[in-house]
Design a protein around this motif. Structure first.
Motif, mmCIF file in Angstrom:
data_model
loop_
_atom_site.group_PDB
_atom_site.id
_atom_site.type_symbol
_atom_site.label_atom_id
_atom_site.label_comp_id
_atom_site.label_asym_id
_atom_site.label_seq_id
_atom_site.Cartn_x
_atom_site.Cartn_y
_atom_site.Cartn_z
ATOM 1 N N SER A 1 -5.531 4.073 5.444
ATOM 2 C CA SER A 1 -4.828 5.311 5.785
ATOM 3 C C SER A 1 -5.097 6.227 4.943
ATOM 4 N N VAL A 2 -4.904 7.569 5.702
ATOM 5 C CA VAL A 2 -5.257 8.785 5.124
ATOM 6 C C VAL A 2 -4.148 9.442 5.292
ATOM 7 N N PRO A 3 -3.665 10.540 4.358
ATOM 8 C CA PRO A 3 -4.135 10.703 3.310
ATOM 9 C C PRO A 3 -3.937 9.717 2.163
ATOM 10 N N ILE A 4 -4.887 9.377 1.204
ATOM 11 C CA ILE A 4 -4.945 8.262 0.466
ATOM 12 C C ILE A 4 -4.051 8.762 -1.164
ATOM 13 N N ASP A 5 -3.177 7.749 -1.200
ATOM 14 C CA ASP A 5 -2.199 8.108 -2.411
ATOM 15 C C ASP A 5 -2.612 7.023 -3.614
ATOM 16 N N GLU A 6 -2.401 7.161 -4.718
ATOM 17 C CA GLU A 6 -2.779 6.232 -5.716
ATOM 18 C C GLU A 6 -2.237 4.711 -5.306
ATOM 19 N N ALA A 7 -1.432 4.481 -4.663
ATOM 20 C CA ALA A 7 -1.117 3.021 -4.465
ATOM 21 C C ALA A 7 -2.130 2.252 -3.438
ATOM 22 N N HIS A 8 -2.878 2.975 -2.620
ATOM 23 C CA HIS A 8 -3.590 2.809 -1.687
ATOM 24 C C HIS A 8 -4.352 1.602 -2.291
ATOM 25 N N PRO A 9 -4.900 0.353 -1.384
ATOM 26 C CA PRO A 9 -5.652 -0.825 -1.902
ATOM 27 C C PRO A 9 -6.925 -0.246 -2.327
ATOM 28 N N LYS A 10 -7.167 -0.955 -3.579
ATOM 29 C CA LYS A 10 -8.886 -0.410 -4.148
ATOM 30 C C LYS A 10 -9.673 -1.717 -3.609
ATOM 31 N N GLY A 11 -10.994 -0.927 -2.897
ATOM 32 C CA GLY A 11 -11.757 -1.975 -2.330
ATOM 33 C C GLY A 11 -13.128 -1.132 -2.427
ATOM 34 N N PRO A 12 -13.765 -0.822 -3.636
ATOM 35 C CA PRO A 12 -15.302 0.003 -3.579
ATOM 36 C C PRO A 12 -16.091 -0.900 -2.773
ATOM 37 N N ILE A 13 -16.954 -0.186 -2.008
ATOM 38 C CA ILE A 13 -17.967 -0.856 -1.296
ATOM 39 C C ILE A 13 -19.340 -0.602 -1.755
ATOM 40 N N ASN A 14 -19.427 -0.211 -3.082
ATOM 41 C CA ASN A 14 -20.907 0.077 -3.554
ATOM 42 C C ASN A 14 -20.646 -0.010 -5.115
ATOM 43 N N PRO A 15 -22.001 -0.492 -5.891
ATOM 44 C CA PRO A 15 -21.849 -0.312 -7.182
ATOM 45 C C PRO A 15 -21.215 0.733 -8.140
ATOM 46 N N TYR A 16 -21.623 1.999 -7.415
ATOM 47 C CA TYR A 16 -20.930 3.044 -8.029
ATOM 48 C C TYR A 16 -19.480 2.986 -8.167
ATOM 49 N N GLY A 17 -19.040 2.728 -6.995
ATOM 50 C CA GLY A 17 -17.293 2.759 -6.942
ATOM 51 C C GLY A 17 -16.904 1.594 -7.911
ATOM 52 N N ARG A 18 -17.713 0.512 -7.650
ATOM 53 C CA ARG A 18 -17.124 -0.900 -8.332
ATOM 54 C C ARG A 18 -17.359 -0.671 -9.837
ATOM 55 N N SER A 19 -18.304 0.215 -10.316
ATOM 56 C CA SER A 19 -18.450 0.367 -12.025
ATOM 57 C C SER A 19 -17.184 1.290 -12.276
ATOM 58 N N LYS A 20 -16.857 2.274 -11.549
ATOM 59 C CA LYS A 20 -15.601 3.232 -11.888
ATOM 60 C C LYS A 20 -14.336 2.430 -11.961
ATOM 61 N N TRP A 21 -13.943 1.589 -10.844
ATOM 62 C CA TRP A 21 -12.987 0.762 -10.788
ATOM 63 C C TRP A 21 -12.748 -0.342 -11.908
ATOM 64 N N MET A 22 -13.843 -0.808 -12.276
ATOM 65 C CA MET A 22 -13.977 -1.841 -13.656
ATOM 66 C C MET A 22 -13.373 -1.026 -14.658
ATOM 67 N N VAL A 23 -14.028 0.069 -14.920
ATOM 68 C CA VAL A 23 -13.486 1.030 -16.027
ATOM 69 C C VAL A 23 -11.930 1.056 -15.911
ATOM 70 N N GLU A 24 -11.514 1.397 -14.941
ATOM 71 C CA GLU A 24 -9.824 1.711 -14.844
ATOM 72 C C GLU A 24 -9.286 0.374 -15.026
ATOM 73 N N GLN A 25 -9.619 -0.642 -14.724
ATOM 74 C CA GLN A 25 -8.861 -1.979 -14.894
ATOM 75 C C GLN A 25 -9.273 -2.152 -16.455
ATOM 76 N N LEU A 26 -10.312 -1.728 -17.144
ATOM 77 C CA LEU A 26 -10.492 -2.130 -18.484
ATOM 78 C C LEU A 26 -9.379 -1.461 -19.318
ATOM 79 N N LEU A 27 -9.385 -0.099 -18.668
ATOM 80 C CA LEU A 27 -8.248 1.056 -19.384
ATOM 81 C C LEU A 27 -6.941 0.443 -19.438
ATOM 82 N N GLU A 28 -6.499 -0.348 -18.312
ATOM 83 C CA GLU A 28 -5.282 -0.780 -18.214
ATOM 84 C C GLU A 28 -5.282 -2.046 -19.307
#
Ligand code: UFG
Length: 326
Positions: free
Chosen positions: A126-153
């Motif tokens: 859905s658009v616009p995208i808020d913070e709660a929008h489900p995460k589902g990166p579709i490439n290694p770039y996006g996944r590498s960033k999402w992995m850091v966010e999870q590590l930060l938590e």
């Protein structure tokens, strides 16, 4: 006044951040390996040449001149390259970031501001995208960033390391005074490429697909001025230094512009012709990416100063003319 370590401060967004921190009265140390950054783009503070994945170097740095906070801009950002060479992305964007965070822990530095991305959401539901929008990166770039966010938590929960993750949509524009700007090699982003076609450094701009489900058939993106991004970082810094808890914010204008609108606006702003070709779709491009940035507005009082696409293009054009010598 705080002492801020800016990792990747010689790159596009980092170099604007160094100026913004300096202007706000903070003291800056830059760590950059200059693999894609430029020494001459660091216009304030002290530059240390080295990698965020070098734990020994970090130990020396954090022991001798400990910062109050760390901002991290040192990532590889090309989606296509991340698919061809994922190792490079997980190594630098994830593993080296963990080395940096572990060094911060060893030295008791507990405030971190992370450059995340809209790419963590993948194909939007859905658009616009808020913070709660489900995460589902579709490439290694996006996944590498999402992995850091999870590590930060996890690092916050376990070690009390507080972090603000800022999820940029399409960063664009340049310092209004023309001191620094976007300089990727190779350049893949729409706005600098369009302006290179305007200045004559490039023959034309290719539009990647005209058959998307959007009003003019071209992809819609949320372009956010780099100076407004830096302002969000300053607010996040103040919040963390005041003891605020960790947070995640989406950062865009909330206004979407199509590829064709960008090219037409660039023609108006530059007064140049800008030859245009039609190409095929670029794999992995969602039709529409627009941010819902209400949370950072409500919680930190952020609002874009250069929300207009014309401002973004005008400032980027000052920089492109400087680069092209026209
Ligand atoms: N485009 C063209 N021609 C070009 C270059 C781009 O038509 O020569 C189009 C793209 O297809 C897209 C739009 O212009 O529709 C914007 O493309 P950019 O490459 O400038 O930016 P992206 O939206 O692909 O990428 C941005 C960030 C990435 C991040 C991504 C998240 O730059 O770091 O959003 O989806 F991963």
């Amino acid at each position: 006044m705080a002492h801020v370590l800016v990792v990747g401060g010689a790159g596009y967004i980092g170099s604007h951040m160094v100026l913004a921190l300096d202007q706000a009265g903070h003291r800056v140390t830059v760590l950059d390996d200059l693999s894609s950054g430029h020494r001459e783009a660091v216009l304030a503070g002290r530059l240390i040449e080295g990698s965020l994945g070098d734990g020994q170097l970090l130990d020396g740095l954090l022991a001798s001149d400990p910062p109050d906070a760390v901002m991290h801009f040192a990532a590889f950002i090309e989606v296509g390259e991340s698919v061809r060479d994922p190792g490079k992305y997980y190594r630098n964007n994830f593993a080296a970031t963990q080395v940096l965070l572990d060094a911060m822990r060893r030295h008791g530095v507990d405030a971190f501001i992370f450059s995340s991305t809209a790419a963590i959401f993948g194909e939007p539901r859905s658009v616009p995208i808020d913070e709660a929008h489900p995460k589902g990166p579709i490439n290694p770039y996006g996944r590498s960033k999402w992995m850091v966010e999870q590590l930060l938590e996890d690092y916050d929960r376990a070690y009390g390391l507080r972090a603000v993750a800022l999820r940029y949509f399409n960063a664009a524009g340049a310092d209004p005074e023309g001191r620094v700007g976007e300089r990727h090699d190779p350049e893949t982003h729409l706005i600098p490429l369009v302006l290179q076609a305007a200045s004559g450094r490039r023959e034309s701009i290719t539009v990647f697909g005209e058959d998307y489900d959007t009003p003019d058939g071209t992809c819609i993106r949320d372009y956010i001025h780099v100076v407004d991004l830096c302002q969000a970082h300053l607010l996040a810094l103040d919040a963390l230094l005041d003891g605020a808890p960790s947070a995640r914010y989406n950062l865009g204008n909330g206004a979407g512009y199509s590829v064709r609108e960008v090219i037409d606006t660039a023609r108006r702003v530059t007064g140049r012709e800008i030859p245009q070709r039609l190409g095929s779709r670029r794999p992995g491009d969602p039709a529409r990416l627009v941010a819902d940035s209400r949370r950072i507005t409500a919680e930190l009082g952020w609002s874009p100063r250069y929300g207009d696409l014309e401002d973004i293009l005008r400032h980027a054009w000052v920089w492109e003319r400087h680069m092209a010598g026209v």
